[in-house]
Motif scaffolding. Structure first.
Motif: not given
Length: 629
Positions: A252, A266, A306-307, A395, A404
């Motif tokens: 994470s 993410d 975040a991706n 997604e 994303k």
């Protein structure tokens, strides 16, 4: 102890390794009769060494020649299935759950075997009391050693000063936390410049603690992790990465730039659906190199935290997969050569550990991000599924319509966007490694008066030619053509009447003449006979009026943008980003440009506001403006 050096594999093993990606196996050392725990690395005098936590002690292996690893010495220690190693300057520090306190080894004389070593069990207030410990970490900036999960103070973090004489640490205190239950026990942690990021495995959270005052550390923040079993932490910039050591677990990422508002960015699994267990992660050059027990280890591109995108993996345990604590315990990616060393608890034999030496090929992922909106209302559309057909990449849009996703493979794909009750769209997208592709999509409800199937904008010298198609129309008054130099301020360029009740495909076109050089944006506002309206996707267009051109597209973003460049002849380019006050924000690039290119600009760590890119060539200076919202 007998070591087996393996360079060749059977056909069966090669077949099992067929799915290994962007990692090349160099060699394997098998420790006959000894399981392995964690691993660390050390380099000096042009040589590279693996420091291996074997069951019976610290094994030091010369891996300078990755195809021919050579164990120099094994320094005996208490027998234990848990052994952790870290280094500071030319010293190794080793702890285990078998006892013996901290084993300290002076590595100065390597590759010779006459290495001074001793067992240190504490001094001062804990004189001779430190017996067992689970893990440790060194704040190399400040010169302090942190020991976790020991027999003292219910496993709270112990602090030792290494400054002055690293061979003779000085105990200075412990973090006297006050969490409930077993939450005070820290299983592992990361410390940099007096800030500790502790993994409270039994509490299921990580803590951020200011350790500047060793006598009185200050708790800054805590955050639960997805699996509530926080095993390992590693920080890179404003992002903290964590692992939860449970079945079906995740690596994470968290935005910790504001400790009062820590945000989960993410989470990613090595092999979704396999129930595999993650163990330890380390970050190098915006890649997370992570051990996953029975899955071996993975390489994840975290340049866009975040991706996150998995871009490499190697299965060091081809005997099986899924849940369980066999296979890869740890990986170390920081050797000067770039080679990775990994420790297997066991391999082909249940009691024989393995040291693996491998060479990675670090490749960036292809990123696809955007927003899905409802064409009937113009509002964000949540729960829309975006997937690249023929791949496993998909997604679902969140409450604000954003999604994303990413993958390793570049090329041209069909992106399918769907949601129950809406007309599905298939869109061709071209993906490149290291490049962000922004794909914003408008979905129209089934039965909506106008079903638009295509909308494009092309440049014809200084004119923009808009073309669009509809599959069917009911009570369509027409289309208002809107144009802007950003995506916030629009003006009407004209109106194209609709075909009324035509229940068959129709083609439309509209020309906007004499546009100035730069980036332009276009959209259509479809209007019904009763006054209801809906908007199309936004399309961007570059009008080239100079030998050199640079502009953001779009120039309004949430967390990342693209800086577009075009030149008619090769040119050297320097770029630096500034905020509205003219202060540099730490983003700058230098490169050689031919023809055209797109530069991804990551802005997620910056606050909302106006930013400027100053682009300098040998003959021109261009300023491009960007709005972050």
């Amino acid at each position: 102890m007998r070591l087996l050096h393996t360079c060749l594999f059977s056909f069966f093993a090669v077949a099992l390794f067929a799915q290994n990606i962007n990692v090349t196996h160099r060699s394997t050392l098998t420790y006959s009769g000894q399981k392995l725990a964690n691993i660390w690395g050390y380099a000096a005098g042009g040589n590279e060494y693996a420091l291996v936590g074997a069951k019976n002690g610290l094994s030091i292996v010369n891996v300078t020649d990755p195809d021919n690893p050579d164990e120099i010495i094994q320094i005996a220690g208490p027998s234990s299935d848990w052994r952790e190693i870290k280094t500071y300057q030319n010293y190794a520090y080793v702890v285990s759950e078998g006892g013996g306190g901290i084993q300290i080894v002076d590595l100065t004389n390597l590759p010779n075997t006459n290495l001074a070593h001793k067992s240190y069990k504490g001094n001062g207030a804990i004189n001779n009391q430190l017996i067992t410990a689970h893990a440790l970490h060194v704040d190399v900036v400040k010169g302090f050693l942190y020991v976790y999960g020991s027999n003292l103070f219910n496993g709270r973090a112990l602090i030792f000063n290494l400054n002055g004489d690293p061979y003779n640490p000085n105990y200075v205190g412990y973090y006297n936390s006050n969490f409930s239950g077993s939450g005070n026990y820290i299983h592992d942690g990361f410390v940099d410049n007096d800030i500790m990021y502790g993994g409270h495995v039994y509490g299921g959270f990580f803590s951020i603690v200011n350790m500047s005052n060793k006598a009185n550390p200050v708790l800054v923040a805590t955050q639960q992790t997805p699996g509530n079993f926080t095993h390992n932490t590693w920080r890179s910039g404003n992002t903290l990465f964590t692992t939860d050591e449970i079945s079906n677990s995740f690596l994470s990422s968290y935005d910790i730039s504001d400790p009062d508002n820590i945000t989960l960015l993410d989470k990613i699994q090595s092999n979704p659906g396999s129930s595999s267990i993650v163990h330890n992660t380390h970050i190098i050059n915006d890649y997370a190199v992570t051990s996953w027990y029975k899955d071996g280890f993975t390489i994840v591109d975290v340049s866009r935290p975040a991706n996150m995108v998995q871009v490499g993996n190697f299965d060091t345990y081809p005997n099986g997969g899924g849940s369980g604590f066999s296979g890869c315990w740890g990986v170390y990616p920081y050797l000067p050569s770039g080679n990775i060393i990994a420790s297997n608890i066991n391999g082909n034999s249940a009691n024989d550990g393995e040291l693996w030496v491998l060479t990675p090929d670090y490749v960036r992922g292809c990123y696809v991000e955007g927003q899905i909106t409802n064409g009937a209302t113009g509002q964000p559309l949540s729960g829309a599924l975006v997937k690249l057909l023929g791949t496993n990449t998909s997604e679902t849009s969140n409450l604000l319509g954003f999604y994303k996703m990413g993958q390793l493979a570049a090329g041209t794909f069909t992106a399918q966007v769907s949601k129950v009750g809406f007309v599905t769209k298939n869109i061709s997208v071209s993906l490149s490694n290291g490049v962000l592709t922004t794909l914003d999509v408008v979905l129209f409800p089934i039965g909506f008066p106008v079903e638009m199937t295509d909308f494009s904008v092309t440049a014809q010298e200084n004119d923009a030619l808009l073309r669009w198609e509809t599959a069917s129309e009911v009570d369509n008054a027409g289309f208002e053509v809107q144009h802007g130099v950003n995506t916030r301020d629009w003006r009407v360029e004209g109106f194209v009447p609709g075909r009324g009740g035509l229940n068959e495909p129709a083609d439309y076109s509209f020309r906007v003449p004499d546009l100035s050089p730069g980036t332009h944006f276009f959209r259509l506002r479809q209007i019904d006979e009763d006054g209801k309206n809906a908007f199309s996707d936004v399309k961007s267009l570059i009008i080239r009026g100079k030998e050199f051109h640079a502009a953001f597209r779009p120039n309004t973003v949430h967390d990342a943008g693209e800086l577009y460049f075009f030149t008619e002849k090769p040119v050297s380019v320097q770029v630096e980003m500034f905020n509205a006050a003219g202060i540099p924000v730490g983003l700058n690039w230098s490169f050689e440009l031919e023809n055209e290119t797109v530069l991804p600009v990551e802005m997620s760590h910056l606050p909302a506001g106006i930013y400027f890119a100053v682009i300098q060539t040998e003959t021109e200076r261009v300023v491009a403006q960007l709005f972050k919202i």
